[in-house]
Design a protein around this motif. Structure first.
Motif, PDB file in Angstrom:
ATOM      1  N   ASP A 161       2.658  -2.470  11.724  1.00  0.00           N
ATOM      2  CA  ASP A 161       3.808  -3.324  11.477  1.00  0.00           C
ATOM      3  C   ASP A 161       3.478  -4.812  11.525  1.00  0.00           C
ATOM      4  O   ASP A 161       4.369  -5.648  11.354  1.00  0.00           O
ATOM      5  N   GLN A 181       5.264  -8.548   4.328  1.00  0.00           N
ATOM      6  CA  GLN A 181       4.441  -7.462   3.815  1.00  0.00           C
ATOM      7  C   GLN A 181       3.387  -7.149   4.871  1.00  0.00           C
ATOM      8  O   GLN A 181       2.514  -7.971   5.167  1.00  0.00           O
ATOM      9  N   ARG A 184       0.443  -2.075   6.604  1.00  0.00           N
ATOM     10  CA  ARG A 184       0.799  -0.717   6.206  1.00  0.00           C
ATOM     11  C   ARG A 184       1.514  -0.704   4.859  1.00  0.00           C
ATOM     12  O   ARG A 184       1.176   0.105   3.976  1.00  0.00           O
ATOM     13  N   THR A 185       2.513  -1.557   4.664  1.00  0.00           N
ATOM     14  CA  THR A 185       3.249  -1.512   3.403  1.00  0.00           C
ATOM     15  C   THR A 185       2.344  -1.892   2.230  1.00  0.00           C
ATOM     16  O   THR A 185       2.385  -1.262   1.169  1.00  0.00           O
ATOM     17  N   SER A 186       1.528  -2.927   2.412  1.00  0.00           N
ATOM     18  CA  SER A 186       0.611  -3.320   1.337  1.00  0.00           C
ATOM     19  C   SER A 186      -0.413  -2.227   1.070  1.00  0.00           C
ATOM     20  O   SER A 186      -0.698  -1.887  -0.082  1.00  0.00           O
ATOM     21  N   GLN A 315       8.930  -4.485  -2.476  1.00  0.00           N
ATOM     22  CA  GLN A 315       8.327  -3.151  -2.549  1.00  0.00           C
ATOM     23  C   GLN A 315       6.809  -3.222  -2.700  1.00  0.00           C
ATOM     24  O   GLN A 315       6.162  -2.248  -3.061  1.00  0.00           O
ATOM     25  N   ASN A 316       6.245  -4.416  -2.445  1.00  0.00           N
ATOM     26  CA  ASN A 316       4.795  -4.597  -2.396  1.00  0.00           C
ATOM     27  C   ASN A 316       4.085  -4.278  -3.707  1.00  0.00           C
ATOM     28  O   ASN A 316       2.935  -3.841  -3.712  1.00  0.00           O
ATOM     29  N   ASP A 369       7.263   3.856   2.916  1.00  0.00           N
ATOM     30  CA  ASP A 369       6.064   3.181   3.408  1.00  0.00           C
ATOM     31  C   ASP A 369       5.773   1.864   2.705  1.00  0.00           C
ATOM     32  O   ASP A 369       5.183   0.960   3.294  1.00  0.00           O
ATOM     33  N   ALA A 370       6.139   1.749   1.422  1.00  0.00           N
ATOM     34  CA  ALA A 370       5.799   0.538   0.670  1.00  0.00           C
ATOM     35  C   ALA A 370       6.905  -0.510   0.704  1.00  0.00           C
ATOM     36  O   ALA A 370       6.759  -1.565   0.086  1.00  0.00           O
ATOM     37  N   VAL A 371       7.985  -0.255   1.407  1.00  0.00           N
ATOM     38  CA  VAL A 371       9.137  -1.160   1.400  1.00  0.00           C
ATOM     39  C   VAL A 371       9.037  -2.115   2.592  1.00  0.00           C
ATOM     40  O   VAL A 371       8.731  -1.707   3.713  1.00  0.00           O
ATOM     41  N   THR A 372       9.299  -3.391   2.337  1.00  0.00           N
ATOM     42  CA  THR A 372       9.251  -4.389   3.397  1.00  0.00           C
ATOM     43  C   THR A 372      10.122  -3.997   4.588  1.00  0.00           C
ATOM     44  O   THR A 372      11.204  -3.428   4.402  1.00  0.00           O
TER      45      THR A 372
END
Length: 513
Positions: A161, A181, A184-186, A315-316, A369-372
């Motif tokens: 995080d 971002q 993990r999300t990136s 959404q990276n 997982d890809a969402v801020t």
């Protein structure tokens, strides 16, 4: 979980130390050199007191140092903040003040600007200049101070995080917001892009979009690099230079916004096709590319593998796309990357979920997982844009009978004329089929009876095109009648663009209100 994206690149470099990672102009960096310089930058940051979690601002166009700056920042456990070069002074100062960087890396030609715009802020007093005139730019340090440092082998651990990047939205409709971002999300978005497009070490990218946007960084540059491939960076957009570089370096992966594809089609019109047969992925995002300009682009380049993609800073990068070879023409957004996002469509008025199997239009909402996890220091924005863990994208979509998503419009751009919804992008697509139209943007402008009227802003494809010609085309087109018919038509030599070469509709609304 401990994760730091820079470790992934270190592992790639261990497998491919002598392979070219980055090209810019006439210079190259191998993977081994990229990691070495990144470690030197991490050592420099440590030497000037940068702590894990500190922000490192970057105000410079694409250049050879861009990726070592990013990776070295991560190695130091700091957060990279790439500032948008195209925004006015007010939003730029806000982004710097809001992110409060402990140091700003600035192109040598922009040091005086940053010192002026950010006068009184902490970052203005701690500037590292990059570029051939860095020594005389009036900064605290130069790139020479970085490249003479011994390498710092340590990579500071980060948690899932922990922020890797803050990317500020353009602020065209309000105060710019810092999108958080995380590593993990990136990482999730990058892995999903590699998986979706089957990227390998044999792939190479030509990057013509700026790295201060997810389109340049997380959609194309980082996935190709972390797959072991090479990246060629352009400093700024120019359609002829893009064609020349594509011929020279034979990229397999390119990404454009529709305006760029139209630029290439227009500039190459009447010449022999470029025959860029090496390109196996041509991703077009930002808005839809109408069929007429698409065909001209394909004729001009010989690229057959054009696909629509969808993603947001929140959404990276890539969040939905057409799959390669699935559709003969790019006609929709394809399907979400369900390995990293869950999605739903919600009626924007009632907030009820659009039933499965329905073709009703709804707001696209996502989580995963890809969402801020949210905006930097903006609890008000988080409360507005997140509902029970779902992120409200502000994009209207519907599901086609074949299960693929079709983009309709931004909620803010939708025109309500005479009480009926009119979707500008649909009108734009119809108008773009006219041979007299090179580019078009459709906006709503005030009307004393209809409240809003459909207004078409036209760039002609050749001399002599008049408003009457466009009006005649609309009268003959079955989908440009009724409330969808442009009641106002304006001819302009060019359309205003944002820093990422998208059409700047807020500016058009100011021009033609």
């Amino acid at each position: 979980m401990h994760v730091n994206l820079s470790n992934v690149l270190v592992r790639v470099a261990g497998r491919r130390p002598d392979a070219v990672a980055v090209r810019f102009g006439g210079d190259e960096l191998t993977f081994d050199q990229l990691v070495t310089i990144s470690r030197q930058f991490s050592a420099f940051l440590d030497s000037v007191g940068i702590e894990p979690g500190d922000r490192v601002g970057i105000y410079a166009s694409n250049r050879l140092e861009s990726l070592p700056l990013l990776v070295g920042t991560w190695m130091a456990g700091a957060i990279a903040v790439p500032y948008n070069l195209s925004v006015p002074r007010g939003p730029l100062r806000h982004a710097v003040e809001d992110s409060d960087p402990a140091l700003i890396v600035v192109a040598d030609t922009e040091v005086e600007l940053i010192q002026d715009v950010c006068d009184g802020l902490r970052g203005a007093d701690r500037i590292l200049a990059v570029g051939p005139s860095a020594a005389t730019a009036g900064a605290n340090w130069t790139w020479h101070d970085v490249t003479t440092m011994p390498e710092r082998e340590e990579v500071v651990p980060r948690l899932d995080d922990d922020e890797a990047l803050l990317m500020y939205t353009s602020g065209s409709t309000g105060t710019p917001k810092g999108v958080r971002q995380t590593h993990r999300t990136s990482g999730a978005a990058i892995e999903a892009t590699i998986d979706t497009f089957g990227l390998t070490a044999d792939d190479s990218a030509l990057v013509c979009t700026p790295l201060f946007h997810v389109g340049g960084l997380q959609l194309i540059s980082l996935p190709v690099l972390l797959a072991g491939g090479s990246v060629t960076l352009m400093a700024k957009w120019d359609p002829i230079s893009w064609v020349d570089l594509a011929r020279r370096w034979t990229p397999t992966y390119v990404a454009l916004v529709p305006t760029m594809a139209i630029d290439v089609a227009n500039r190459m019109s009447g010449t022999d096709p470029a025959l860029l047969s090496s390109v196996r992925i041509c991703a077009v995002g930002g808005s839809g590319l109408p069929e007429g300009p698409l065909r001209r682009f394909r004729d001009a380049t010989g690229i057959g593998s054009v696909i629509n993609i969808y993603g947001q800073t929140e959404q990276n990068g890539l969040a939905a796309c057409e799959r390669l070879g699935e559709n003969p023409l790019p006609v929709c957004l394809g399907r979400p990357l369900e390995q990293v996002v869950q999605w739903r469509l919600v009626d924007p008025t009632t907030q009820e979920r659009v039933p499965d199997g329905s073709e009703e239009i709804g707001e696209y909402q996502v989580r995963g997982d890809a969402v801020t996890p949210g905006y930097w220091r903006r609890p008000d924005a988080n409360a507005e844009r997140f509902v029970d863990g779902w992120f409200r994208t502000g994009d209207l979509m519907r599901v086609r009978p074949d299960g693929q998503l079709e983009y309709v419009e931004r909620i803010d751009d939708m025109i309500i004329s005479g009480g009926e919804n009119v979707y500008p992008q649909m009108v734009e697509n119809y108008l773009a089929s006219s041979p007299d139209v090179a580019e078009v943007a459709v906006i709503g402008t005030p009307h004393e009876r209809w409240v809003e009227q459909v207004t078409a802003i036209i760039v002609a494809s050749h001399d002599g095109v008049t408003v009457a010609d466009i009006a005649s085309f609309c009268q003959q087109h079955p989908d440009l009648r009724g409330l969808s018919r442009p009641r106002r038509i304006e001819m302009v030599p060019s359309l205003p663009r944002t820093g990422n070469n998208k059409i700047n509709k807020p500016e058009l609304k100011r021009m033609f209100r």
